[in-house]
Structures are given as structure tokens and as C-alpha cells.
Design a protein around this motif. Structure first.
Motif, PDB file in Angstrom:
ATOM      1  N   HIS A 104       0.865  -1.178   0.000  1.00  0.00           N
ATOM      2  CA  HIS A 104       0.000   0.000   0.000  1.00  0.00           C
ATOM      3  C   HIS A 104       0.904   1.231   0.000  1.00  0.00           C
ATOM      4  N   PHE A 105       0.576   2.199  -0.861  1.00  0.00           N
ATOM      5  CA  PHE A 105       1.464   3.356  -1.006  1.00  0.00           C
ATOM      6  C   PHE A 105       0.753   4.637  -0.587  1.00  0.00           C
ATOM      7  N   ILE A 106       1.466   5.460   0.165  1.00  0.00           N
ATOM      8  CA  ILE A 106       0.960   6.767   0.596  1.00  0.00           C
ATOM      9  C   ILE A 106       1.671   7.824  -0.254  1.00  0.00           C
ATOM     10  N   MET A 107       0.923   8.425  -1.156  1.00  0.00           N
ATOM     11  CA  MET A 107       1.505   9.333  -2.150  1.00  0.00           C
ATOM     12  C   MET A 107       1.615  10.760  -1.619  1.00  0.00           C
ATOM     13  N   PRO A 108       2.822  11.335  -1.615  1.00  0.00           N
ATOM     14  CA  PRO A 108       2.951  12.771  -1.316  1.00  0.00           C
ATOM     15  C   PRO A 108       2.201  13.565  -2.377  1.00  0.00           C
ATOM     16  N   ASN A 136       0.315   1.114  -5.764  1.00  0.00           N
ATOM     17  CA  ASN A 136      -1.015   0.813  -5.231  1.00  0.00           C
ATOM     18  C   ASN A 136      -1.352   1.901  -4.208  1.00  0.00           C
ATOM     19  N   ILE A 137      -1.861   3.029  -4.698  1.00  0.00           N
ATOM     20  CA  ILE A 137      -2.044   4.212  -3.854  1.00  0.00           C
ATOM     21  C   ILE A 137      -3.237   4.029  -2.918  1.00  0.00           C
ATOM     22  N   ARG A 138      -2.971   4.141  -1.623  1.00  0.00           N
ATOM     23  CA  ARG A 138      -4.026   4.023  -0.613  1.00  0.00           C
ATOM     24  C   ARG A 138      -4.499   5.390  -0.133  1.00  0.00           C
ATOM     25  N   PHE A 139      -3.542   6.288   0.108  1.00  0.00           N
ATOM     26  CA  PHE A 139      -3.860   7.646   0.542  1.00  0.00           C
ATOM     27  C   PHE A 139      -2.970   8.632  -0.199  1.00  0.00           C
ATOM     28  N   GLU A 140      -3.445   9.868  -0.299  1.00  0.00           N
ATOM     29  CA  GLU A 140      -2.635  10.979  -0.824  1.00  0.00           C
ATOM     30  C   GLU A 140      -2.644  12.089   0.216  1.00  0.00           C
ATOM     31  N   LEU A 141      -1.461  12.488   0.676  1.00  0.00           N
ATOM     32  CA  LEU A 141      -1.352  13.508   1.720  1.00  0.00           C
ATOM     33  C   LEU A 141      -0.315  14.552   1.329  1.00  0.00           C
ATOM     34  N   ILE A 153       2.299  11.875   6.517  1.00  0.00           N
ATOM     35  CA  ILE A 153       2.720  10.682   5.768  1.00  0.00           C
ATOM     36  C   ILE A 153       3.526   9.759   6.670  1.00  0.00           C
ATOM     37  N   ILE A 154       4.470  10.332   7.406  1.00  0.00           N
ATOM     38  CA  ILE A 154       5.310   9.521   8.304  1.00  0.00           C
ATOM     39  C   ILE A 154       4.454   8.856   9.375  1.00  0.00           C
ATOM     40  N   SER A 155       3.451   9.570   9.888  1.00  0.00           N
ATOM     41  CA  SER A 155       2.559   8.995  10.896  1.00  0.00           C
ATOM     42  C   SER A 155       1.778   7.816  10.326  1.00  0.00           C
ATOM     43  N   MET A 156       1.318   7.935   9.084  1.00  0.00           N
ATOM     44  CA  MET A 156       0.615   6.824   8.429  1.00  0.00           C
ATOM     45  C   MET A 156       1.522   5.597   8.318  1.00  0.00           C
ATOM     46  N   VAL A 157       2.776   5.832   7.922  1.00  0.00           N
ATOM     47  CA  VAL A 157       3.728   4.721   7.809  1.00  0.00           C
ATOM     48  C   VAL A 157       3.979   4.119   9.190  1.00  0.00           C
ATOM     49  N   GLU A 158       4.154   4.980  10.185  1.00  0.00           N
ATOM     50  CA  GLU A 158       4.403   4.518  11.554  1.00  0.00           C
ATOM     51  C   GLU A 158       3.312   3.568  12.037  1.00  0.00           C
ATOM     52  N   HIS A 159       2.070   3.830  11.604  1.00  0.00           N
ATOM     53  CA  HIS A 159       0.936   3.004  12.034  1.00  0.00           C
ATOM     54  C   HIS A 159       0.638   1.888  11.033  1.00  0.00           C
ATOM     55  N   ILE A 166       7.475   7.487  -0.136  1.00  0.00           N
ATOM     56  CA  ILE A 166       8.772   7.981  -0.606  1.00  0.00           C
ATOM     57  C   ILE A 166       8.856   9.464  -0.280  1.00  0.00           C
ATOM     58  N   LEU A 167       9.907   9.841   0.437  1.00  0.00           N
ATOM     59  CA  LEU A 167      10.093  11.232   0.820  1.00  0.00           C
ATOM     60  C   LEU A 167      11.551  11.644   0.605  1.00  0.00           C
ATOM     61  N   PRO A 168      11.801  12.939   0.393  1.00  0.00           N
ATOM     62  CA  PRO A 168      13.176  13.422   0.255  1.00  0.00           C
ATOM     63  C   PRO A 168      13.939  13.315   1.572  1.00  0.00           C
ATOM     64  N   LYS A 169      15.224  13.050   1.471  1.00  0.00           N
ATOM     65  CA  LYS A 169      16.069  12.915   2.657  1.00  0.00           C
ATOM     66  C   LYS A 169      16.041  14.174   3.513  1.00  0.00           C
TER      67      LYS A 169
END
Length: 300
Positions: free
Chosen positions: A190-194, A214-219, A225-231, A237-240
Motif C-alpha cells: 500500500h502506497f501513501i503518495m505525497p 497501489n495508492i491508498r492515501f494521498e497527503l 505521511i510519516i505517521s501513516m507509515v508509523e501506524h 517515498i520522501l526526500p532525505k
């Protein structure tokens, strides 16, 4: 000079959409604001402001005239800065359009150096996404802005850094223990799209490598986004540059493919002395920062 004051008043009214707030911002009375707008409308022969219960907004003609007025105000600012430059005093204002990661990670240190070296220069910051910064450049609301690509021909674009794009995964993900991730593997998660307006670095990268996530959410907000991944709701994918203080169960893992965004500075070709000093300090700071993959090497 009187016309310039009127132009500044119209600009302030357009920004805050209120005569009262514009008066407070400029240190004038509300009647003075109203009189200046009426005087301009009489001078031009058409309405500039639409008044309603919700507040005041520029008419379409008013928006057109404000664009022209901003050019006059910028020319006056440039004239004053050039005069100060000749007398050996560096002063003026530089207005900068920023993405959030730049305002958080770079600007505090750069502003501190600017204030020490050029105390006569006032810095104004405005934060938005790439699309908004491009619009501010076009409308003359900022003197320079940080973008991920060259935009319009009337602006010069100076690439500054390569910022790696990282895969953000939680401990529940099958990708969590890997040292490197293949982009193709993100299709199985499941992918969370920036999500933001303007050129989207992640979407551009997926299109380049023919990846169908496979986009699940767009934020829009990176912390969200990080909170969604944490849970354990997906990977992203985010920039360093935006990744500091990740939760204990979240890792940022590089890709096997070369993945990065370019961050550069976009300016008009006829830059003011104050903007030029900001650019000098910016590039000096970048060159001295060993953690940044600096591209321009102090030249522009």
C-alpha cells in the motif's frame, strides 16, 4: 511618490482582503486606505475592489493593475537598493518563496549569517508548494524561490542540490530489513503518495521507471505521511531533507536505482543587490555544508 504609496495600499488590501487589516499593517487610518483606493479607481476609470460581507477582493481589472503596480514597486525598490549600493550601504528587502523543508533546515542558519553581515537587508519569507512559488514569482510577490525545476523563460534557474528520495517503511513491512529497495517492490505495498501542486518528484520518478503504485492515501503534509507509515498503513517515498527524528519503528531506505530531486533557486534575470547578497550567502553556506550534495560550487 504619492502613486507609489497608493500602489502599496492596493497591494496590502489585496493580500489581507480587509481595509482595517491593511490600515493596521501600514500604520494608516482606515479612511486613508479607503480614500487611496477610491482615488485610484477615479484615476483609472474602473473599479479595482469588490466589496462584500465576506471582505474585499480585487476585481479582475484590479488584479491586472496590481501586477503592473508590483513591477513599478519592484523597480523603485531596485532603484533605492542600487543607490544604497553605490554609497557603500547594503540595504533593501529580499522576498523568498520557500518549501517547508528549506524553511526548517536551511533558513535559520542562513538568516543568522545575513543579519550579521548585512543588517540593513530585510528578509521576508513565504512558504508554499512548488506551484504556489512559481505563481508568486510570476506575480512579483517574491524576488526568488526554491523550485524543483526550471519554470518560465523569464526566470533563471540555478540547480543547487541533489536530494535523495528514500523509501519510508515501518517494521511491519517486508521491506524493513533490506539495505536497498528496488522501485518495483513498492508496487506490492500500500502506497501513501505525497500530494502537492506542481511537478511531483515521486510521480515523475514512477513514470520514468514505469512503476504503478497501489495508492491508498494521498497527503500533502510530510509529518502526516510519516505517521501513516508509523501506524503500518503503507509505505511512502520522501526526500532525505525532510527526514529527521523518524519514529523508532520507521526506517528510511535508499533505492537500488538512482532516485533524487533537484532543488534550485529561481530568480528574475535582473536581480536586486539585496537578492544578490542573499544568493552569495546561500551558496557560501551550501558549499560549507558537507552533508549536502551541492551542485553549483559557488558559481551562478
Amino acid at each position: 511618490m504619492m502613486s507609489l504609496i497608493k500602489y502599496e495600499i492596493l497591494q496590502a488590501v489585496a493580500e489581507v482582503q480587509s481595509f482595517t487589516k491593511a490600515a493596521e499593517q501600514l500604520g494608516l487610518t482606515q479612511s486613508a486606505i479607503s480614500h487611496a483606493i477610491s482615488s485610484l479607481e477615479k484615476e483609472f476609470g474602473f473599479p479595482l475592489i469588490h466589496r462584500s460581507r465576506a471582505g474585499v477582493k480585487l476585481t479582475t481589472d484590479g488584479q491586472t493593475m496590481l501586477l503592473a503596480m508590483r513591477k513599478v514597486l519592484q523597480a523603485e525598490e531596485l532603484l533605492q537598493q542600487q543607490a544604497a549600493h553605490i554609497t557603500g550601504v547594503t540595504k533593501g528587502t529580499v522576498r523568498i518563496g520557500l518549501i517547508s523543508s528549506i524553511s526548517t533546515k536551511w533558513m535559520p542558519s542562513i538568516i543568522r549569517v545575513m543579519e550579521q553581515r548585512y543588517p540593513g537587508i530585510k528578509i521576508e519569507l513565504r512558504e508554499g508548494d512548488y506551484y504556489e512559488i512559481e505563481q508568486w514569482l510570476v506575480s512579483g510577490e517574491v524576488d526568488c524561490g526554491f523550485l524543483n525545476r526550471a519554470s518560465f523563460k523569464q526566470f533563471q534557474y540555478i540547480p543547487l542540490i541533489k536530494d535523495p528520495l528514500m523509501c519510508i517503511v515501518s517494521s511491519n513491512s517486508s521491506l524493513y530489513g533490506q539495505k536497498l529497495i528496488d522501485l518495483k517492490e513498492t508496487e506490492n505495498e500500500h502506497f501513501i503518495m505525497p500530494s502537492y501542486k506542481g511537478t511531483n518528484d515521486v510521480i515523475t520518478m514512477f513514470e520514468k521507471h514505469t512503476i504503478k503504485p497501489n495508492i491508498r492515501f494521498e497527503l500533502f503534509d510530510e509529518s502526516g505521511i510519516i505517521s501513516m507509515v508509523e501506524h503500518h498503513l503503507g509505505v511512502s517515498i520522501l526526500p532525505k531533507l525532510v527526514l529527521t527524528g523518524l519514529p523508532s519503528n520507521v526506517r528510511a531506505i535508499p533505492f537500488k536505482q538512482e532516485t533524487f530531486r533537484i532543488i534550485g533557486l529561481s530568480t528574475t534575470y535582473n536581480i536586486s543587490p539585496a537578492t544578490e547578497k542573499f544568493m552569495e550567502i546561500l551558496m557560501e553556506w551550501l558549499e560549507g555544508n558537507k552533508d549536502i550534495d551541492y551542485l553549483s560550487k559557488g558559481t551562478y
